[in-house]
Scaffold this active site. Structure first.
Site, short mmCIF file in Angstrom:
data_model
loop_
_atom_site.label_atom_id
_atom_site.label_comp_id
_atom_site.label_asym_id
_atom_site.label_seq_id
_atom_site.Cartn_x
_atom_site.Cartn_y
_atom_site.Cartn_z
CG ASP A 29 -2.04 1.01 1.09
OD1 ASP A 29 -2.31 1.47 -0.03
OD2 ASP A 29 -2.65 1.34 2.12
CG ASN A 77 -7.12 -3.02 -5.79
OD1 ASN A 77 -6.21 -3.77 -5.44
ND2 ASN A 77 -7.50 -1.99 -5.04
C1 FPP Z 1 -1.86 -0.11 -3.42
O1 FPP Z 1 -1.36 1.21 -3.43
C2 FPP Z 1 -1.29 -0.86 -4.53
C3 FPP Z 1 -2.02 -1.49 -5.50
C4 FPP Z 1 -3.49 -1.51 -5.51
C5 FPP Z 1 -1.36 -2.16 -6.64
C6 FPP Z 1 -0.09 -2.89 -6.31
C7 FPP Z 1 0.50 -3.36 -7.58
C8 FPP Z 1 1.79 -3.34 -7.92
C9 FPP Z 1 2.86 -2.92 -6.99
C10 FPP Z 1 2.20 -3.72 -9.31
C11 FPP Z 1 2.42 -5.14 -9.58
C12 FPP Z 1 2.91 -5.91 -8.45
C13 FPP Z 1 3.84 -6.86 -8.47
C14 FPP Z 1 4.16 -7.53 -7.20
C15 FPP Z 1 4.56 -7.28 -9.68
P1 FPP Z 1 -2.37 2.40 -3.67
O2 FPP Z 1 -2.48 2.65 -5.12
O3 FPP Z 1 -3.68 2.10 -3.01
O4 FPP Z 1 -1.65 3.57 -2.96
P2 FPP Z 1 -2.34 4.82 -2.24
O5 FPP Z 1 -3.06 4.27 -1.04
O6 FPP Z 1 -1.18 5.66 -1.87
O7 FPP Z 1 -3.24 5.48 -3.24
#
Ligand code: FPP
Length: 255
Positions: A29, A77
């Site tokens: 996150d 998501n």
């Molecule tokens: C949460 O941060 C993250 C996600 C919903 C996506 C995670 C995906 C990746 C890191 C890409 C692919 C992964 C791998 C392991 C190859 P957020 O977007 O909710 O962050 P925020 O809370 O700051 O908005």
């Protein structure tokens, strides 16, 4: 700044390598906020987050941790803008392609947990390829949760079990046996669940498996979660008293 770096180095030095968790799980996150703080598009945060996953997975392997499970894409998501969903899926495809190239050489198992039906045919094909290669590998195992939800996992398990009961299986299942209906069948439950990014909740992650997991929350955003931050989380874990409902020092694990 120097003081905090020193504290982090200290954490690494104090780690007891003989009492590490076998299974660590992480909620990735804070990618979006990491990017926004730098006036970059959110997708740049996901790119950095995916790169950091590689760094932390390698670090866990080097330490001797057997399993690392990460929450990369939840069943909720899909509600994000289509461009962001497609950027995350693109990163996952890229990661899977690279894993397919290297996993046998590096003896890294890669397993995907989640309902894969809504994923693109290309992503599903790549996941299929990792499954084929996986049979040749015995080693560190990374589990990527994609289109994963804890309630969904439990519901699917319950439906499968109910079907087996209808087909004549005895209706006397234990919790241990029910665990075998989960994506994590055959794996130990996570000893430690880490959530960077400042939120204090599990957000539908590993709801069945988290019963006795130690939880570690930090404000550090996932792309900034370095190996030194990992040391801090592991040290915090080693300072916890795990009683599993018992009394300290009687039964359960001392870790
Ligand atoms: C949460 O941060 C993250 C996600 C919903 C996506 C995670 C995906 C990746 C890191 C890409 C692919 C992964 C791998 C392991 C190859 P957020 O977007 O909710 O962050 P925020 O809370 O700051 O908005």
């Amino acid at each position: 700044m120097i003081g905090s770096r020193k504290k982090q180095e200290e954490a690494g030095k104090q780690l007891d390598r003989s009492r590490l968790p076998r299974h660590v799980a992480i909620i990735l996150d804070g990618n979006g906020r990491w990017a926004q703080k730098r006036s970059l598009p959110r997708t740049a945060g996901h790119l950095s987050g995916a790169e950091n996953f590689r760094t932390i997975a390698n670090y866990c392997k080097a330490l001797g941790i057997s399993y690392l499970t990460v929450y990369a894409f939840s069943t909720e998501n899909w509600n994000r803008p289509a461009s962001e969903v497609s950027a995350i899926m693109g990163l996952l495809d890229r990661y899977l392609r690279e894993a397919i190239r290297d996993m046998v050489r590096d003896q890294n198992r890669l397993v995907v947990f989640g309902d894969l039906t809504p994923l693109s045919p290309e992503t599903r094909k790549l996941i299929e390829e990792t499954r084929d290669l996986d049979k040749q590998i015995q080693g560190f195992q990374a589990n990527l949760c994609i289109n994963y939800g804890g309630r969904d996992e439990i519901l699917r398990a319950a439906r499968r079990y109910a079907q087996e009961v209808r087909e004549g299986r005895e209706n006397d299942i234990t919790a241990e046996e029910f665990s075998e209906y989960m994506y994590t069948a055959g794996l130990p439950d996570p000893d430690l669940i880490i959530r960077p990014g400042g939120e204090l909740r599990l957000s539908n992650f590993l709801l069945w498996q988290c019963a006795y997991s130690e939880l570690y929350f930090t404000d550090v955003l996932w792309p900034d979660f370095t190996t030194a931050e990992m040391d801090k989380a592991l040290l915090a874990f080693q300072n916890r008293d795990r009683r599993y409902g018992g009394i300290h020092g009687v039964g359960g694990s001392e870790v």
